[in-house]
Design an enzyme around this catalytic site. Sequence first.
Site, short mmCIF file in Angstrom:
data_model
loop_
_atom_site.label_atom_id
_atom_site.label_comp_id
_atom_site.label_asym_id
_atom_site.label_seq_id
_atom_site.Cartn_x
_atom_site.Cartn_y
_atom_site.Cartn_z
N HIS A 159 9.42 -3.59 3.42
CA HIS A 159 9.07 -3.85 2.01
C HIS A 159 10.32 -4.14 1.18
CE1 HIS A 159 5.64 -1.09 3.25
NE2 HIS A 159 5.01 -2.16 2.81
N GLN B 107 -2.88 -12.46 7.83
CA GLN B 107 -3.10 -12.14 6.41
C GLN B 107 -2.49 -13.22 5.52
OE1 GLN B 107 -2.83 -8.10 4.44
NE2 GLN B 107 -0.74 -8.78 4.02
N MET C 186 0.85 -1.19 0.00
CA MET C 186 0.00 0.00 0.00
C MET C 186 0.89 1.25 0.00
SD MET C 186 -3.45 -0.95 1.99
CE MET C 186 -2.89 -0.72 3.66
N HIS D 140 9.06 0.97 3.38
CA HIS D 140 10.13 1.00 4.38
C HIS D 140 10.98 -0.25 4.21
CE1 HIS D 140 7.50 -1.85 6.32
NE2 HIS D 140 6.54 -0.95 6.41
N LYS E 101 5.04 -10.28 9.68
CA LYS E 101 4.34 -9.44 10.67
C LYS E 101 2.82 -9.58 10.51
CE LYS E 101 3.94 -4.87 10.51
NZ LYS E 101 2.50 -4.60 10.79
#
Length: 290
Positions: free
Chosen positions: A40, A156, A33, A37, A152
């Site tokens: 990613h 999901q 999204m 940082h 993290k």
Amino acid sequence: MPTPRIVRKRAEMRDLIVTNRALGRRIGFIPTMGSLHLGHTSLIDRAASECDDVVTSIFVNPIQFGPNEDYEKYPRDLHADVHLLSQHGVRWVFAPDVQEMFPPGDSTRVEVSGPAKPYEGTLRPSHFSGVATIVLRLLQSAPAHNIYFGAKDWQQILVIRQMVRDLGIDIEVVTCPTVRDQDGLAMSSRNAYLSATERKRALVIYSSLRQAEKLWCSGVAINRIEQELKKMLSAQEIQIEYADIVDAKSLLKMHKNNPNASVIILIACRVGSTRLIDNLLLPSQTLSSC
Ligand code: PAF
């Protein structure tokens, strides 16, 4: 490294991936999204080490935010993101607008159950349906070989893996370790909301996870560990939404230590008004065994 090509349209993105697959190139995909940082970029670096080309999507997905959540204020800076991606060898950035992903009259959603039910699923009822819907649509636009997620967002990943299995999607889901700041705070775009004092208080999230791990290793009973975890968090005025020790695959609560199960500690909490999540796999667990 060359600047990535920014692609705005689903059809164009798909053509690029299909053409490059046909040329025999292996494609790695990192959906994001934005507000990128080191968490990613670690996914991107992993994809770059395993694939010929890397595609990253940047799309703040409105349908995974609840009515009182931070969709409007979610940090957005495409220019800075593309600059960062250019330093990591990303070939394409798929950055559609909302109309492109959800055209007027759009009315199809992926309904999720199983691992999507507890925890985040209870607290944020339409969240995982929103995540699954967008990930499916992104995968239709960027039909890569591999898709990368950070540990993290543990629940999901379970939801995405379940969807990939159930819908027979031809993709390898790769789970990568959580990236932490030097002081232990898990990297998250939402860390930007924390004031300096809140950020200090937030450090207890990781230290309490590590303390719980120590207790686990010395054979302390699960309910005692959970009590200790909650005590440590509350002492820093952290508002706990959940702090539980669960089976890492089913997310069912563990009542007794079981050396044969994959076990994870899941935390969701608020530091001030910022909602953060974190987790820790308990020893003898590795990402590949879960
Ligand atoms: O993890 C995220 O950033 C988002 O949930 C994802 C997977 C990009 C879907 O919008």
